[in-house]
Design a protein around this motif. Structure first.
Motif, PDB file in Angstrom:
ATOM      1  N   THR A  40       0.985  -0.479  -0.030  1.00 10.10           N
ATOM      2  CA  THR A  40      -0.078  -0.378   0.288  1.00 10.10           C
ATOM      3  C   THR A  40       1.327   1.387   0.028  1.00 10.10           C
ATOM      4  O   THR A  40       0.715   2.080  -0.928  1.00 10.10           O
ATOM      5  N   GLY A  41       2.035   1.711   1.203  1.00 12.87           N
ATOM      6  CA  GLY A  41       2.867   2.601   1.003  1.00 12.87           C
ATOM      7  C   GLY A  41       3.086   2.790  -0.120  1.00 12.87           C
ATOM      8  O   GLY A  41       3.780   3.818  -0.072  1.00 12.87           O
ATOM      9  N   LYS A  42       3.479   1.275  -0.967  1.00 12.99           N
ATOM     10  CA  LYS A  42       4.348   1.784  -2.260  1.00 12.99           C
ATOM     11  C   LYS A  42       3.300   3.163  -3.188  1.00 12.99           C
ATOM     12  O   LYS A  42       3.576   2.938  -4.037  1.00 12.99           O
ATOM     13  N   TYR A  43       2.126   2.140  -3.721  1.00 14.60           N
ATOM     14  CA  TYR A  43       0.716   2.424  -4.433  1.00 14.60           C
ATOM     15  C   TYR A  43       1.055   3.943  -4.833  1.00 14.60           C
ATOM     16  O   TYR A  43      -0.280   4.627  -5.521  1.00 14.60           O
ATOM     17  N   GLY A  44       0.432   4.152  -3.580  1.00 12.19           N
ATOM     18  CA  GLY A  44      -0.048   5.687  -3.170  1.00 12.19           C
ATOM     19  C   GLY A  44      -2.093   5.570  -3.228  1.00 12.19           C
ATOM     20  O   GLY A  44      -2.431   4.746  -3.286  1.00 12.19           O
ATOM     21  N   GLU A  45      -2.532   6.431  -3.639  1.00 17.64           N
ATOM     22  CA  GLU A  45      -4.041   5.877  -4.366  1.00 17.64           C
ATOM     23  C   GLU A  45      -4.066   4.456  -4.957  1.00 17.64           C
ATOM     24  O   GLU A  45      -4.605   4.268  -5.108  1.00 17.64           O
ATOM     25  N   ASP A  46      -3.053   4.038  -5.855  1.00 16.58           N
ATOM     26  CA  ASP A  46      -3.303   3.310  -6.571  1.00 16.58           C
ATOM     27  C   ASP A  46      -3.552   1.899  -6.134  1.00 16.58           C
ATOM     28  O   ASP A  46      -3.853   0.856  -6.737  1.00 16.58           O
ATOM     29  N   SER A  47      -3.083   1.924  -4.247  1.00 14.98           N
ATOM     30  CA  SER A  47      -3.217   0.726  -3.807  1.00 14.98           C
ATOM     31  C   SER A  47      -4.720  -0.226  -4.228  1.00 14.98           C
ATOM     32  O   SER A  47      -5.398  -1.468  -3.768  1.00 14.98           O
ATOM     33  N   ASP A 100       3.072  -4.708 -10.269  1.00 12.88           N
ATOM     34  CA  ASP A 100       4.386  -3.842 -11.030  1.00 12.88           C
ATOM     35  C   ASP A 100       5.386  -4.800 -10.784  1.00 12.88           C
ATOM     36  O   ASP A 100       4.980  -5.833 -10.242  1.00 12.88           O
ATOM     37  N   LEU A 101       6.290  -4.369 -11.938  1.00  9.55           N
ATOM     38  CA  LEU A 101       7.515  -5.790 -11.362  1.00  9.55           C
ATOM     39  C   LEU A 101       8.423  -4.409 -10.594  1.00  9.55           C
ATOM     40  O   LEU A 101      10.148  -5.418 -10.348  1.00  9.55           O
ATOM     41  N   THR A 102       8.286  -3.310 -10.678  1.00 10.51           N
ATOM     42  CA  THR A 102       9.322  -2.770  -9.730  1.00 10.51           C
ATOM     43  C   THR A 102       9.593  -3.222  -8.059  1.00 10.51           C
ATOM     44  O   THR A 102      10.724  -2.728  -7.667  1.00 10.51           O
ATOM     45  N   VAL A 103       8.361  -3.189  -7.068  1.00 10.46           N
ATOM     46  CA  VAL A 103       8.648  -3.592  -6.095  1.00 10.46           C
ATOM     47  C   VAL A 103       9.475  -4.440  -5.994  1.00 10.46           C
ATOM     48  O   VAL A 103       9.756  -5.494  -4.978  1.00 10.46           O
ATOM     49  N   PRO A 104       9.051  -6.148  -6.744  1.00  8.74           N
ATOM     50  CA  PRO A 104       8.906  -7.191  -6.819  1.00  8.74           C
ATOM     51  C   PRO A 104      10.674  -7.069  -7.160  1.00  8.74           C
ATOM     52  O   PRO A 104      11.498  -7.964  -5.450  1.00  8.74           O
ATOM     53  N   PHE A 105      10.905  -6.461  -7.222  1.00 10.06           N
ATOM     54  CA  PHE A 105      12.550  -5.708  -7.604  1.00 10.06           C
ATOM     55  C   PHE A 105      13.009  -5.621  -6.713  1.00 10.06           C
ATOM     56  O   PHE A 105      14.051  -5.771  -6.040  1.00 10.06           O
ATOM     57  N   ALA A 106      12.599  -4.707  -5.948  1.00  5.27           N
ATOM     58  CA  ALA A 106      12.669  -3.850  -5.160  1.00  5.27           C
ATOM     59  C   ALA A 106      13.005  -5.153  -4.091  1.00  5.27           C
ATOM     60  O   ALA A 106      14.482  -5.208  -2.761  1.00  5.27           O
TER      61      ALA A 106
END
Lengths: 429, 468
Positions: B64-71, B90-96
């Motif tokens: 939730t904290g990573k996507y803001g409104e889009d969560s 997305d693939l960015t959070v899994p990458f992190a």
């Protein structure tokens, strides 16, 4: 708060209780009750998910694929896909989730292993359990009467994962299917040919393909005296013969499933047999089996299948490769400082000519550092820019493996790189 | 039962009410209320699906904290008594997460996979709930802007190679945006929301965007005008130089950092030979919260079916930026790993290419088969099976019809339908002579080929792009 701590402990204990019950395969109703209790407890914990410590892991039964694993995976898929294409298959893809109703009623006991999506007010969805039901849905939806297709994709099962044995909750399936009304056994033979080609090409060692026929099995159970109602359950006992001894399988059939001991013995006499087409001939002469219409059909088809398999034969293929995680052909390096501009220009020229090239993201890297990078990542060549060389209009092309260097005129560099990296396997220079 | 029928109807109506509210983008609380009502009704329907009588509040995902409104667009999995799961957005959070979990300090990786968003799908515009993302990221502490420049170079190479026509890559920097808002007088608390209004300038006119900022988000009209003066500007490295001289901006530390990095970036882009494709555009303000530095977005300059239209509202085909703080959010010790990356909007590209292919009536083959093994007479199945297996064993892509005695015409027609270029025809006379008739489907020319030369002939004829 003490209350919260007590509640968290209660959730933990209840979670373990649920896991324990599932492992013991307790009754479905009991499990449901305990899951409901667990959910109630969690609900009481309240919405502050943020207060919970964040655990850094992939979900149970799943894993990431690191670059080495991906390189292996890519090679394996290459072999498999080449084979499928060689046999003229098309490829399709379907969504990872299906309508829950599409998957309902197709998997029998295994339905409890399906991952459901939360009801968020829209269609009820579930993650696909295999690729076969989606394939059937695809054929029906598009009113197709024939297709030869392959489909490689991940499927999802809420199983008891045994990661060391390669048993996951998310895993790849690699399916090839021929749909349509054709002359008997030709497509069936091609499927077996494909399995042979793939297993040979993957060089996993010697292998064997066991073949049988549902109609022969059913005919056999029939002539042995198995009651119709017990066919499927006796079938699943017989299936365990690759893991259990005949004594144990017989025991399961007689003691647990209530089969007459005599009947089990009759089955035993048949199922111990295996062989080539001569066994098919033999069984066609068997006094009891040859009276059974189903068994005859199955045996007839297997005879035809063996004829085609003989005509197909099996081939050997060999390939030996080193596992790299990138395909970079050359590193653009500099021997002295202040040559970043030249490195950037050269690497861009190489990229524009389709050469797979890299450079270190440092303004003034040491030559040794650049060479070490090549050795670690398996890059075979280094294009070294130097001040003297710039004046002479050449670039030093160095082979990482042999350490030999040669001056190459700038306009010939691409050609040289291509020549030296085209021979396969990677024993170049 | 009548009661059940009434209940089912009530569920249906409530379902439509919920859908309607979502479409109108009604308030989150109202929607939650109505969804809860829906779930209660469904639970009453009976124990088959509705054993879940407990309406859990949507758990606050760590996502939730990573996507803001889009969560709110995240697909949750049902709580089946185990870990709480959700499909990746997305693939960015899994990458992190992958970097933090493996304690990696640097990697250059690509990842192509599907992601899931409970969006309002617009299938005609290539907007789905399940779609491919095609990411490339460089993680690690390096000398500034070199990896950033490579990302832009990669976008250019890909868009050129795909031959989608002219394109432009807009570039900006989060620090310049924040600095600009600061000097214009935007209150800190409104930064993110004003940012998302400015981001709409590629789809809406300035008047409408200003209206949203002032009327809906309570920004002072004067402040909006100041923003307007800046965001209308775009250009090359000269604009960077100009802003470095801007009296207000040059006093802002953040803006100066951003401008300095952009200047360096343009130098590298010039060396890479792509500077003329890049436009420094102050109205670029990407939606996601985690960008910390340079941001970029590539747009096609001409929609392939709408010639002559302005570049407004075409939609981007690639985008990305620098995000230095994301991995630190996952690492237990908060260790930072700087990252820069890009994502290619393949679904949009698929639509464009598919449309093009339909328009050009180009025939697309769905298989790569080189030759059909056929027979001119009956009772030649054995020979066909043997020959096709020999071809497969030599790596030739071959097929045969699954019929014991197919007619020659049927076999030829199959080739024409599926685009197979060659037919290897077995015939009784040819068998005696030790040859096979190799026929080119397109030209209908036939030539007798000795069996031992067949593979070579097939390879020769299918290696040139135009065969026979």
């Amino acid at each position: 708060m003490a209350d919260r701590a007590t509640l968290e402990e209660a959730v933990r204990l209840q979670g373990e209780r649920v896991r324990g019950l599932k492992q013991q395969k307790a009754g479905a109703e009991l499990i449901e009750e305990e899951v409901a209790k667990l959910l109630k407890l969690k609900a009481q914990l309240g919405p502050d998910e943020g207060k919970q410590k964040f655990v850094l892991k992939t979900p149970k039964g799943t894993r990431d694929y690191n670059p080495r694993q991906m390189a292996v995976r890519e090679k394996v898929f290459d072999v498999i896909i080449s084979c499928f294409k060689r046999h003229g298959a098309e490829v399709i893809d379907t969504p990872v989730f299906e309508l829950k109703e599409t998957l309902t009623g197709k998997y029998g006991e295994d339905s409890k292993l399906i991952y459901d999506l939360k009801d968020q007010g829209g269609e009820l969805l579930a993650l696909r359990y295999d690729l076969t039901v989606p394939f059937a849905r695809y054929l029906a939806m598009n009113k197709l009467t024939n297709i030869k297709r392959y489909h490689i994709a991940k499927v999802y099962r809420r199983d008891n994962p045994a990661m060391t044995r390669g048993r996951y909750r998310e895993f790849y399936q690699c399916d090839f299917d021929i749909a349509g009304q054709f002359d008997p056994m030709i497509p069936d033979a091609e499927c077996l040919k494909i399995i042979c080609e793939i297993l040979s090409a993957l060089q996993l060692g010697d292998f064997l393909i066991k073949v049988n026929d549902r109609r022969i099995l059913d005919g056999m159970f029939n002539v042995c005296g198995v009651p119709d109602s017990k066919f499927r359950t006796i079938c699943s006992s017989v299936d365990k013969l690759d893991k259990m001894s005949w004594e144990n399988v017989k025991n399961e059939m007689v003691e647990e499933k209530g089969l007459a001991s005599e009947v089990a013995d009759h089955i035993g006499a048949y199922v111990k047999q295996h062989g080539g087409v001569s066994l098919v001939e033999q069984l066609l002469q068997d006094p009891k089996l040859s009276q059974n219409k189903q068994a005859l059909e199955g045996l007839g088809d297997l005879k035809l299948l063996f004829e085609y398999l003989t005509l197909f034969g099996i081939a050997e293929k060999a390939s030996e490769e080193k596992v790299r995680t990138t395909e970079t052909q050359v590193l653009v390096a500099a021997a002295q400082k202040k040559l970043l501009e030249e490195r950037l220009k050269l690497v861009a020229e190489l990229w524009d000519r389709g050469i797979k090239a890299e450079l270190l993201y440092k303004k003034n890297p040491k030559l040794l550092t650049q060479l070490q990078y090549c050795e670690e990542t398996g890059i075979p060549l280094v294009a070294i820019i130097g001040e003297q060389e710039l004046k002479d209009g050449v670039i030093k092309l160095r082979c990482v493996a042999s350490r030999e260097e040669v001056d190459v005129r700038k306009e010939n560099l691409v050609e040289e790189i291509r020549k030296r990296t085209s021979q396969y396997p990677a024993t170049i220079c």
